[in-house]
Design an enzyme around this catalytic site. Structure first.
Site, mmCIF file in Angstrom:
data_model
loop_
_atom_site.group_PDB
_atom_site.id
_atom_site.type_symbol
_atom_site.label_atom_id
_atom_site.label_comp_id
_atom_site.label_asym_id
_atom_site.label_seq_id
_atom_site.Cartn_x
_atom_site.Cartn_y
_atom_site.Cartn_z
ATOM 1 N N ARG A 68 0.784 -1.251 0.000
ATOM 2 C CA ARG A 68 0.000 0.000 0.000
ATOM 3 C C ARG A 68 0.812 1.296 0.000
ATOM 4 O O ARG A 68 0.224 2.369 0.062
ATOM 5 C CB ARG A 68 -0.960 0.033 1.199
ATOM 6 C CG ARG A 68 -1.865 -1.173 1.375
ATOM 7 C CD ARG A 68 -2.765 -1.385 0.209
ATOM 8 N NE ARG A 68 -3.860 -2.315 0.518
ATOM 9 C CZ ARG A 68 -4.626 -2.878 -0.407
ATOM 10 N NH1 ARG A 68 -4.426 -2.607 -1.688
ATOM 11 N NH2 ARG A 68 -5.612 -3.690 -0.063
ATOM 12 N N ASN A 98 -0.638 -1.709 -7.354
ATOM 13 C CA ASN A 98 -1.835 -0.875 -7.195
ATOM 14 C C ASN A 98 -1.725 0.030 -5.971
ATOM 15 O O ASN A 98 -2.477 -0.069 -5.008
ATOM 16 C CB ASN A 98 -3.107 -1.728 -7.145
ATOM 17 C CG ASN A 98 -3.048 -2.843 -6.120
ATOM 18 O OD1 ASN A 98 -1.986 -3.310 -5.741
ATOM 19 N ND2 ASN A 98 -4.220 -3.268 -5.667
ATOM 20 N N HIS A 183 -4.321 -11.310 -12.716
ATOM 21 C CA HIS A 183 -5.562 -11.382 -11.942
ATOM 22 C C HIS A 183 -6.680 -11.564 -12.959
ATOM 23 O O HIS A 183 -7.009 -10.635 -13.709
ATOM 24 C CB HIS A 183 -5.765 -10.111 -11.123
ATOM 25 C CG HIS A 183 -7.039 -10.098 -10.335
ATOM 26 N ND1 HIS A 183 -7.075 -9.803 -8.989
ATOM 27 C CD2 HIS A 183 -8.341 -10.344 -10.685
ATOM 28 C CE1 HIS A 183 -8.327 -9.863 -8.559
ATOM 29 N NE2 HIS A 183 -9.105 -10.184 -9.574
ATOM 30 N N HIS A 237 -3.963 -16.406 -7.461
ATOM 31 C CA HIS A 237 -5.109 -16.724 -6.589
ATOM 32 C C HIS A 237 -6.244 -17.443 -7.326
ATOM 33 O O HIS A 237 -7.397 -17.008 -7.323
ATOM 34 C CB HIS A 237 -5.633 -15.481 -5.872
ATOM 35 C CG HIS A 237 -5.728 -14.231 -6.685
ATOM 36 N ND1 HIS A 237 -6.312 -14.160 -7.929
ATOM 37 C CD2 HIS A 237 -5.296 -12.971 -6.411
ATOM 38 C CE1 HIS A 237 -6.248 -12.933 -8.381
ATOM 39 N NE2 HIS A 237 -5.635 -12.184 -7.487
ATOM 40 N N ASP A 308 -1.521 -12.993 -0.961
ATOM 41 C CA ASP A 308 -2.377 -11.901 -1.415
ATOM 42 C C ASP A 308 -2.731 -10.980 -0.246
ATOM 43 O O ASP A 308 -3.861 -10.517 -0.113
ATOM 44 C CB ASP A 308 -3.635 -12.418 -2.103
ATOM 45 C CG ASP A 308 -4.330 -11.346 -2.944
ATOM 46 O OD1 ASP A 308 -3.739 -10.251 -3.146
ATOM 47 O OD2 ASP A 308 -5.461 -11.585 -3.397
#
Length: 446
Positions: A68, A98, A183, A237, A308
């Site tokens: 983050r 991200n 993803h 994932h 994740d």
């Protein structure tokens, strides 16, 4: 006359060492950041650790975390995230793009590397986001020092990181050579079905909204486009039975990740117990899908485990669904949860080591990592397979301060972490200063 002693930095004595050939009772001698012997006769060391009753594993690598920083440090930071990794026995992490700003260009990557320097407790690398804006530059960007590769969000993202158009995906796949991490959720189907959860406002409908078909459509598409481009993929994932059956037929060009939460939690129970704290993308699904994931682990379809780790604050998670954000902490609990699965007989310790150490090193080209042998990097994770511990929020180092496993008792616990031949975590305490540095990748595999 006895030969003079040689001097090392650390000797780990009489642990059960997980070597490529299997477990052996041995001493691990570490000097100048490397494993220099598996027998301590003739060696002295500045530091020793008695490891009787413990297992010594190659250092755990978590190849999918979201820390983050920059821009979202009220949820997580590089310092807190890597500290949590170390406490969980993790020696290296690959962090996702991200953030605010997004990691799309060399300056963005360098900013993260600068932020991590002197603050990261474990080793680190950063993914570059694949997007329309930088697609033709990716062959150069993916080879930058400290870059873990290219990550593409086909759904569940925002701004330039959302890539759901075939022509943009083709451009991304045609520029570069490394595995592209994916993803895979179909954005069009997600948008069409969002009305279902807006009407119900029930988090138990999360896997109904983001259903098996939304994952399968995206996975089929990216497999087709990657085959056209001759590009290798890494599917992140994976959460559905149908995807696993499909990916099993494409193993020559595709690697597969699963997460501990998809192997541990099941719907609808987890949503009834945890509410939006169990909300992830792709969703935790029912026992049918979980059983297929475990079968894929046993069959060798799955190559790696990634946590994740994607924290949000408790206040953010408390927003009414579906406006609550998806994501949970996981880097610190990856190993305890999976050791508990080992003790429950769901997989062997050797298989876990392949999923968390040897597998990531093999797939991503990490020289000197992933196995315990003379000449290899002295990155090690020591675990007590008999320890029974209760996971609690107060143990979690993340800025967000919570785990979906709060109150869960597990058997198996990381008791020490070694980085470059130095003890950096022991008995739930980190030992400073932070020693993390950028992960090195094999240049011949770029």
């Amino acid at each position: 006359m006895a030969s003079p002693s040689r001097f090392a930095d650390l000797i780990i004595r009489q642990g059960t060492v997980i070597t490529p050939g299997g477990p052996v009772l041995a001493d691990v001698v570490c000097s100048d950041g490397l494993i220099v012997a598996l027998d301590s006769r003739g060696w002295q060391a500045k530091d020793t650790m008695e490891a009787q009753g413990l297992h010594v594993l190659p250092g755990v690598i978590d190849s999918q975390v979201h820390f983050r920083e920059p821009g979202l440090t009220h949820k997580e930071t590089l310092e807190a995230g890597t500290r949590g990794a170390l406490l969980g026995g993790v020696t290296a992490v690959f962090e996702m793009p991200n953030t605010h700003p997004l990691t799309l260009w060399q300056d963005d990557l360098q900013d993260k590397l600068d932020r991590a320097a002197g603050r990261a407790w474990c080793d680190y690398a950063f993914y570059m986001g694949g997007a329309a804006a930088n697609a033709t530059h990716l062959a150069d960007l993916e080879t930058l020092p400290g870059c873990a590769g290219i990550k593409v969000f086909m759904g569940s993202s925002f701004g330039d990181l959302l890539v759901d158009e075939d022509d943009v995906l083709r451009r991304i796949l045609s520029h570069g050579h490394r595995r592209v991490a994916i993803h895979a959720e179909d954005e069009a189907r997600l948008m069409e079905r969002r009305a279902l959860v807006e009407a119900s406002a029930d988090v138990r409908d999360h896997p109904r909204w983001r259903d098996e078909e939304s994952a399968l459509l995206a996975t089929r598409k990216i497999l087709r486009l990657a085959e056209e481009a001759g590009r290798r993929l890494h599917l992140l994932h994976v959460s559905t039975a149908a995807e696993m059956a499909l990916l099993a037929r494409h193993k020559r060009s595709v690697s597969v990740e699963v997460t501990p939460h998809h192997l541990t939690l099941t719907a609808p129970e987890c949503y009834e117990r945890l509410g939006s704290l169990a909300q992830m993308n792709p969703p935790v699904r029912d026992r049918h899908h979980q059983a297929a994931l475990w079968q894929a682990v046993r069959d060798g379809v799955v190559d790696v485990l990634g946590s994740d780790h994607a924290p949000h604050t408790l206040e953010e998670k408390a927003r009414p669904y579906p406006n609550s954000p998806s994501g949970m902490t996981g880097v610190q609990t990856l190993l305890p949860m999976m050791l508990d699965h080992v003790n429950a007989g769901r997989l062997s310790l050797m298989r876990l080591v392949d999923l968390t150490s040897a597998g990531p090193a093999r797939l991503f080209g990490l020289p000197g990592r992933g196995r315990i042998a003379v000449g290899q990097s002295a990155a090690l994770t020591l675990v007590d397979m008999n320890a029974r511990r209760r996971i609690e929020n107060r143990w979690i180092a993340s800025v967000s301060g919570w785990t979906p496993y709060d109150g869960v008792t597990v058997q198996g616990w990381p008791v020490a972490t070694v980085l470059r031949g130095q003890l950096v975590m022991r008995d739930d305490d980190v030992i400073g200063p932070p020693l993390g540095s950028p992960v090195r990748f094999d240049e011949t595999r770029r």
